[in-house]
Design a protein around this motif. Sequence first.
Motif, PDB file in Angstrom:
ATOM      1  N   ARG A   1       2.714   5.431  -6.908  1.00 51.71           N
ATOM      2  CA  ARG A   1       1.552   5.774  -7.941  1.00 51.71           C
ATOM      3  C   ARG A   1       1.836   5.282  -9.452  1.00 51.71           C
ATOM      4  NH1 ARG A   1       0.626  11.147  -9.255  1.00 51.71           N
ATOM      5  NH2 ARG A   1      -1.481  10.717  -9.390  1.00 51.71           N
ATOM      6  N   PRO A   2       1.755   4.009  -9.291  1.00 58.93           N
ATOM      7  CA  PRO A   2       1.714   3.350 -10.696  1.00 58.93           C
ATOM      8  C   PRO A   2       0.374   3.454 -11.461  1.00 58.93           C
ATOM      9  CG  PRO A   2       1.525   1.715  -9.055  1.00 58.93           C
ATOM     10  CD  PRO A   2       1.822   2.962  -8.187  1.00 58.93           C
TER      11      PRO A   2
ATOM     12  N   TYR B   1       0.845  -1.276   0.035  1.00 62.23           N
ATOM     13  CA  TYR B   1      -0.073   0.128   0.072  1.00 62.23           C
ATOM     14  C   TYR B   1       0.660   1.294  -0.018  1.00 62.23           C
ATOM     15  CZ  TYR B   1      -2.842   3.460   1.950  1.00 62.23           C
ATOM     16  OH  TYR B   1      -3.748   4.803   2.165  1.00 62.23           O
ATOM     17  N   PHE B   2       1.867   1.159   0.865  1.00 63.30           N
ATOM     18  CA  PHE B   2       2.681   2.447   0.745  1.00 63.30           C
ATOM     19  C   PHE B   2       3.612   2.632  -0.740  1.00 63.30           C
ATOM     20  CE2 PHE B   2       2.639   2.121   5.421  1.00 63.30           C
ATOM     21  CZ  PHE B   2       2.820   3.426   5.839  1.00 63.30           C
TER      22      PHE B   2
ATOM     23  N   ILE C   1       1.760  -4.040 -14.615  1.00 69.04           N
ATOM     24  CA  ILE C   1       0.613  -3.405 -14.703  1.00 69.04           C
ATOM     25  C   ILE C   1       0.722  -2.702 -15.975  1.00 69.04           C
ATOM     26  CG2 ILE C   1      -1.105  -1.692 -13.644  1.00 69.04           C
ATOM     27  CD1 ILE C   1       0.335  -2.517 -10.975  1.00 69.04           C
ATOM     28  N   HIS C   2      -0.457  -2.714 -16.884  1.00 73.88           N
ATOM     29  CA  HIS C   2      -0.669  -1.886 -18.018  1.00 73.88           C
ATOM     30  C   HIS C   2      -1.775  -0.765 -17.438  1.00 73.88           C
ATOM     31  CE1 HIS C   2       1.374  -4.836 -20.739  1.00 73.88           C
ATOM     32  NE2 HIS C   2       0.867  -5.793 -19.755  1.00 73.88           N
TER      33      HIS C   2
ATOM     34  N   GLY D   1      -9.868   5.536 -10.648  1.00 70.61           N
ATOM     35  CA  GLY D   1     -10.376   5.870 -11.941  1.00 70.61           C
ATOM     36  C   GLY D   1      -9.451   5.378 -13.217  1.00 70.61           C
ATOM     37  N   ASP D   2      -8.364   4.870 -13.012  1.00 72.25           N
ATOM     38  CA  ASP D   2      -7.272   4.472 -14.074  1.00 72.25           C
ATOM     39  C   ASP D   2      -7.854   2.953 -14.320  1.00 72.25           C
ATOM     40  OD1 ASP D   2      -6.131   6.569 -13.489  1.00 72.25           O
ATOM     41  OD2 ASP D   2      -4.141   5.667 -13.046  1.00 72.25           O
ATOM     42  N   PHE D   3      -7.866   2.905 -15.826  1.00 76.45           N
ATOM     43  CA  PHE D   3      -8.125   1.645 -16.523  1.00 76.45           C
ATOM     44  C   PHE D   3      -6.554   0.815 -16.468  1.00 76.45           C
ATOM     45  CE2 PHE D   3      -8.525  -1.422 -19.823  1.00 76.45           C
ATOM     46  CZ  PHE D   3      -9.785  -2.023 -19.746  1.00 76.45           C
TER      47      PHE D   3
END
Length: 346
Positions: A195-196, A188-189, A242-243, A200-202
């Motif tokens: 912030r990857p 979580y940290f 992650i994409h 609201g990000d897809f």
Amino acid sequence: MIHFISEQKYFGNTLLDYLISIGIIIVLVLTIRVLKGIIQKRLKAWIENTKIIIDDVIISGIEKFIIPLLYFCAFYFGLTYLDLSTSVAKIFHSALVIIVAFFIIRFTVVITHYVFKYYWEKRVGDKESMRNLRGISTIVTIVVWGLGLLFLLDNLDFRISAIITGLGIGGVAVAFAAQAVLSDFFGYFVIFFDRPFQVGDFIIVDDKMGIVENIGVKTTRITSVAGEQIVFPNSRLTSSRIHNYKQMERRRVLFTIGVTYQTPLQKLKEMPGIIKNIIENIDDAVFGRAHFQSYENSSMIFEIVYYITGSDFNKYMDIQQRINFRIYEEFEARGIERPTLLKLHS
């Protein structure tokens, strides 16, 4: 009268001693008030000429915590003039240490919270991240108070080495017992500071995709394209590829179409131009290329590439659907047999 004041003792001190002690306190208090007025006046004049907001918080913290602490110190130093018993002197010393530690810790917590908030508002500023910041602030508060209490106990002559040793052994036991939970917690940290992705990000993680709905201390929740909610442990997200399509300014789309071997050569040569014309007449779609790529067992394969401005997934699917309909219409109008193969690679 003077003899009475200088000779008569109460609790080991003469009345003169008490009067001098009170005088010291009054002088120190008045000095603090005068210095407070001068310093505040100069600091406020300085603040008016600066654009940094944190100096306002520092001034407020000084007024709420440092000035009251100085008043108590003035009271304490006034009492030190008196001849106090060992037990009473120890009580006043302990009270001084406790109050000093309390005000310093509170001042540190206020400044730390504001620094986090100011930094995060400048960097992000969205409401969801600010809610997550409250969780981080709570953890920072616990850490600062923990360190402050250790400092306080050490100054009160407690043997904190035994406490630290016990906490260390207990910490190792807890770490082994809650390894997965701690891994998600530290994940979580990592997500919070690195912030990857954000709410609201897809994103696409392995074979799962969807919109980030909530980033929690242990898990992150994603709503998939189909509508169900997918819950990921934070540790898995930090260790996976992650994409993130939210930050994408232009999406590249590659898809293939297969036509039967009965298709005449002339129509095969026309197909790249047909597809180019279709894509160029659709808003927000930019044609890249269209080529006869290869021969398959039951069809001949054309590979098409185009670009979409923006990162919205629904927009991308709407444009691809329009392209598919237009290709079907053109093939039907020109007598090109239906595609037997359609593959999409976004």
